[in-house]
Design a protein around this motif. Structure first.
Motif, PDB file in Angstrom:
ATOM      1  N   PRO A   7     -26.722  37.437  24.732  1.00 53.58           N
ATOM      2  CA  PRO A   7     -25.661  36.772  24.091  1.00 53.58           C
ATOM      3  C   PRO A   7     -25.684  34.865  23.852  1.00 53.58           C
ATOM      4  N   TYR A   8     -25.721  34.317  23.016  1.00 47.98           N
ATOM      5  CA  TYR A   8     -26.167  32.863  23.576  1.00 47.98           C
ATOM      6  C   TYR A   8     -25.360  32.884  25.110  1.00 47.98           C
ATOM      7  N   LYS A   9     -23.807  33.225  25.274  1.00 38.57           N
ATOM      8  CA  LYS A   9     -23.014  32.480  26.307  1.00 38.57           C
ATOM      9  C   LYS A   9     -23.394  33.742  27.144  1.00 38.57           C
ATOM     10  N   ILE A  10     -23.601  33.930  28.505  1.00 41.93           N
ATOM     11  CA  ILE A  10     -23.583  35.029  29.663  1.00 41.93           C
ATOM     12  C   ILE A  10     -22.962  34.402  30.384  1.00 41.93           C
ATOM     13  N   TYR A  11     -22.142  35.378  30.420  1.00 39.87           N
ATOM     14  CA  TYR A  11     -20.660  35.425  31.172  1.00 39.87           C
ATOM     15  C   TYR A  11     -20.810  36.613  32.428  1.00 39.87           C
ATOM     16  N   LEU A  87     -23.743  30.748  32.169  1.00 40.68           N
ATOM     17  CA  LEU A  87     -25.176  29.498  31.555  1.00 40.68           C
ATOM     18  C   LEU A  87     -25.482  30.658  30.100  1.00 40.68           C
ATOM     19  N   VAL A  88     -25.843  30.064  29.493  1.00 40.44           N
ATOM     20  CA  VAL A  88     -26.046  29.418  27.869  1.00 40.44           C
ATOM     21  C   VAL A  88     -27.459  29.545  27.521  1.00 40.44           C
ATOM     22  N   ARG A  89     -27.849  30.841  26.657  1.00 40.00           N
ATOM     23  CA  ARG A  89     -29.078  30.478  26.103  1.00 40.00           C
ATOM     24  C   ARG A  89     -29.714  29.235  25.016  1.00 40.00           C
ATOM     25  N   ALA A  90     -30.094  28.335  25.149  1.00 43.05           N
ATOM     26  CA  ALA A  90     -30.618  27.413  24.384  1.00 43.05           C
ATOM     27  C   ALA A  90     -31.407  28.020  22.991  1.00 43.05           C
ATOM     28  N   TYR A  91     -30.740  28.782  22.300  1.00 48.45           N
ATOM     29  CA  TYR A  91     -31.380  29.125  20.699  1.00 48.45           C
ATOM     30  C   TYR A  91     -32.001  28.303  19.928  1.00 48.45           C
ATOM     31  N   CYS A  92     -31.070  27.576  19.852  1.00 53.55           N
ATOM     32  CA  CYS A  92     -30.724  25.727  19.188  1.00 53.55           C
ATOM     33  C   CYS A  92     -31.958  24.563  19.109  1.00 53.55           C
TER      34      CYS A  92
END
Length: 460
Positions: A7-11, A87-92
């Protein structure tokens, strides 16, 4: 797990918030050098330190051997108001760069203080309250630490006196007002309210201040007022201990999805954010279990790691604090009034300094305009306006991702986004108006600072 399921944000869940801080020193073969009494030149004793710091924090400062230290339940309850952080995946950002690299950032700005500083502020305020103190004193650069501590002190009913670096006091009035809203007394530093402040102003009447100046004033007020102790937002061992919660959460989130970082990047001023982020990863590296490339990023205007000397030095400009062995530019080095106020410190954490000296991590410096170019690029695609300090890490994360684009390597990059930049709009305005400049100290500028290094046996 396949990439499209990340996911974009992993919590992590609330139940997975760490219950213990990780003490990186326990796994260090070469322990950080002890603080020295500036009068005797001998290692500072717990008794001597207790006149400056809270008793429980003195124990944490001196503990080189206990790997995990319990987080008191009261602090854990406070953490739950804003932790776990995502924790954020910086896809953009990845798409905008056209890179095969995978970029993640640990975002610590989801609280009113706007930064990671609250992790240690509540801990230090808790121990002061537990000791029965009336209040605490501190310094702050950009204001994140002062804001965080004002929140913690208000929550626990403690008085707080903050000495804010003069240039930040003037550049960031709204950060100052947040502190005052939470009940803190905020004084621009150096000031005429302390003896050391008067001395500094007599020698440097036009100074814009520094963290070293502000520390001197805060310590003077703490030791001359009964019922007060001094607390610090970075540099010290105890602070890196509290901030390890950042790295512990990051590792738990990555492990959930089987993600292993290749490169870990953090901005470095005094070392609180970087030390906290890398703690569990560096522990694995020290134990020989894993290997990571770890990069500290500092401003070219205040290059402690990349151009400083590894030596014992005063932690403050007034030369009233203990001596710490660290990468330093000299306690009388006054950094330029750049906009990353939280990185405007002449020295570096003793823990990180020892690790850097032993070759476990790298360091690089970046210029201010390139930092804000990266901040703007990140804000436009990721939707968060980053703090100037954090943007140093963004700059190098982008650079490393672009190297992957050139080589075709699919490296995984993790960096620390320490907080938001919504109180830093003067800096963004200067950048947007084309008025921002880059300052790099000359060798002669640095020699002025080095000339003031104290004489310590065994130190050239």
């Amino acid at each position: 797990m396949s990439e499209n399921k990340i996911p974009y944000k992993i919590y992590i869940s609330e139940s997975e918030i760490p219950t213990k801080w990780y003490n990186l020193r326990a796994d260090m073969k070469n322990k950080p050098a002890p603080l020295l009494n500036p009068g005797t030149g001998q290692p500072l004793t717990a008794e001597e330190m207790s006149g400056i710091f809270c008793e429980e924090l003195v124990k944490q400062e001196l503990d080189n051997d206990t790997a995990y230290i319990d987080i008191p339940q009261e602090i854990r309850d406070f953490y739950k108001m804003y932790r776990p952080s995502p924790l954020v995946r910086a896809y953009c950002l990845e798409e905008a760069l056209g890179t095969p690299a995978k970029i993640y950032y640990k975002f610590e700005g989801n609280n009113t203080s706007g930064s990671h500083k609250l992790n240690s502020a509540i801990a230090q305020a808790y121990y002061a309250k537990k000791q029965g103190l009336k209040g605490v004193t501190t310094e702050t650069g950009a204001g994140q630490w002062g804001t965080a501590l004002s929140m913690a002190c208000a929550y626990l009913g403690l008085d707080l006196k903050v000495f804010m670096v003069k240039v930040s006091y003037e550049q960031k009035p709204f950060r100052r007002e947040v502190m005052r809203t939470y009940g803190a007394q905020v004084t621009p530093s150096p000031s005429m309210t302390t003896e050391v402040g008067k001395k500094i102003l007599a020698e440097h009447p036009d100074t814009t201040g520094s963290l070293g100046c502000a520390i001197s004033e805060a310590v003077e007020v703490a030791v001359t007022n009964p019922g007060y102790r001094y607390v610090l937002g970075s540099v010290l061992n105890q602070v890196l201990l509290h901030q390890s919660i950042i790295g512990l959460e990051t590792k738990t989130a990555l492990d959930k999805y089987g993600i292993e970082p290749d490169i870990i990047i953090g901005c470095a001023g005094g070392g609180s954010n970087l030390g906290g982020l890398i703690a569990p990863f560096m522990g694995e590296k020290l134990r020989g279990e894993k290997d990571y490339r770890i990069i500290a990023v500092e401003p070219a205007s205040c290059p402690s790691f990349t151009r400083g000397k590894y030596a014992y030095d005063f932690c403050d400009t007034g030369m009233i604090c203990p001596l710490a062995k660290m990468y330093t530019l000299g306690s009388n080095f006054i950094p330029s009034a750049n906009h990353a106020g939280g990185l405007r410190y002449h020295g570096m954490s003793s823990i990180l300094s020892q690790l850097y000296a032993d070759g476990y991590m790298e360091a690089t410096s970046v210029e201010q305009t390139s930092v804000f170019e990266a901040a703007q690029q990140f804000a436009r695609v990721e939707g968060i306006l980053p703090a100037p300090e954090s943007s140093h890490a963004i700059r190098v994360a982008i650079d490393e991702a672009l190297k992957c684009k050139e080589t075709g390597e699919e490296k995984t990059i993790v960096f620390g986004l320490t907080g938001t930049g919504y109180f830093d709009m003067v800096a963004y305005q200067k950048f947007n108006d084309g008025e921002m400049t880059d300052y790099i100290p000359t060798d002669e500028d640095l020699e002025t600072g080095f000339a003031g290094l104290p004489k310590v046996p065994g130190q050239e």
